[in-house]
Design a protein around this motif. Structure first.
Motif, PDB file in Angstrom:
ATOM      1  N   ASP A  25      55.995  53.283   2.708  1.00  0.00           N
ATOM      2  CA  ASP A  25      57.362  53.113   3.236  1.00  0.00           C
ATOM      3  C   ASP A  25      58.035  51.989   2.447  1.00  0.00           C
ATOM      4  O   ASP A  25      57.567  50.853   2.471  1.00  0.00           O
ATOM      5  CB  ASP A  25      57.219  52.786   4.742  1.00  0.00           C
ATOM      6  N   ARG A  44      66.786  39.712  10.696  1.00  0.00           N
ATOM      7  CA  ARG A  44      66.564  39.931   9.259  1.00  0.00           C
ATOM      8  C   ARG A  44      67.771  39.403   8.501  1.00  0.00           C
ATOM      9  O   ARG A  44      68.885  39.918   8.661  1.00  0.00           O
ATOM     10  CB  ARG A  44      66.361  41.426   8.977  1.00  0.00           C
ATOM     11  N   GLY A  60      61.287  53.052   8.432  1.00  0.00           N
ATOM     12  CA  GLY A  60      60.419  52.301   9.350  1.00  0.00           C
ATOM     13  C   GLY A  60      60.297  52.990  10.702  1.00  0.00           C
ATOM     14  O   GLY A  60      59.197  53.103  11.268  1.00  0.00           O
TER      15      GLY A  60
END
Ligand code: AP5
Ligand code: MG
Length: 192
Positions: free
Chosen positions: A85, A134, A15
């Motif tokens: 990605d 996350r 990322g």
């Protein structure tokens, strides 16, 4: 059109480097992880189903991510190239991607594989978990499950593209700027 797969285990910097590469080369960034997190944020049924799997550190079904990529390719007919990605993550996804690209008369130009040691991956992800929000970065067992899933199902993707001589390994440890320079030099070799 020049299409790139930025490949590597969870936490290898896909990322981080993608942001810089899309700016430098004018590519469209397609991250299946980001697309799934956006479905979770919108609380769609796809997002709700996917979150249960992602929170265990496992891969969501191939059909789900292939469908998302197919729609994203169709939504960007004028793209000069795509940067993938976190996709493809299985051989079935790789074959599906090759088919989708060939229908658009294009193909993968190069697979750039970031090599990072397992201790460094775990350190980076747990560190990010302190601030990212996350839920798959919060606990070491889930971070390790993602790495196990990578070895079981995803590392074979490099072998799949290796048979077409498309894979280049790049050292993924060092400063973000150093790694970016290494990636650019591999891309530039293929563009010239
Ligand atoms: P996804 O979102 O793709 O996550 P991941 O592969 O686990 O990888 P990360 O995004 O965590 O790491 P990264 O390589 O992008 O590294 P980053 O630059 O962020 O997938 C999440 C989940 O979605 C999967 O587990 C699965 O459930 C599902 N999913 C997604 N795609 C799927 C697919 N195709 N098929 C099936 N399921 C799918 O960097 C990590 C950290 O390190 C950051 O904090 C960063 O600041 C830091 N960092 C970056 N570079 C450096 C450096 N050079 N030195 C020190 N620190 C660095
Ligand atoms: Mg990522």
């Amino acid at each position: 059109m020049f299409n790139i797969i930025l490949f590597g285990p969870p936490g290898s910097g896909k990322g981080t480097q993608s942001e810089k590469l899309i700016a430098a080369y004018g590519l469209i960034h397609l991250s299946t992880g980001d697309l799934l997190r956006s479905e979770i944020a919108k609380q769609t049924s796809l997002g709700i189903e996917a979150k249960i799997i992602m929170d265990k550190g496992q891969l969501v079904p191939d059909a789900v991510v292939v469908g998302m990529i197919s729609s994203a390719l169709d939504a960007n007919p004028q793209a000069g190239g795509f940067l993938f990605d976190g996709f493809p993550r299985t051989v079935a996804q790789s074959e599906a991607l090759d088919t989708l690209l060939s229908l658009k008369n294009t193909e993968i130009g190069v697979v750039l594989a970031l090599d990072v040691s397992e201790e460094e991956l775990v350190k980076r992800l747990l560190n990010r978990g302190l601030t990212s929000g996350r839920s798959d970065d919060n606990t070491e067992s889930v971070v390790r499950a993602r790495i196990t899933e990578y070895h079981a199902k995803t590392s074979v993707v490099a072998r799949y593209y290796g048979q077409f001589n498309k894979v280049v390994h790049v050292k993924g440890e060092g400063s973000v700027a150093e790694i970016f320079t290494l990636l650019c030099s591999e891309i530039d070799k293929r563009l010239s």
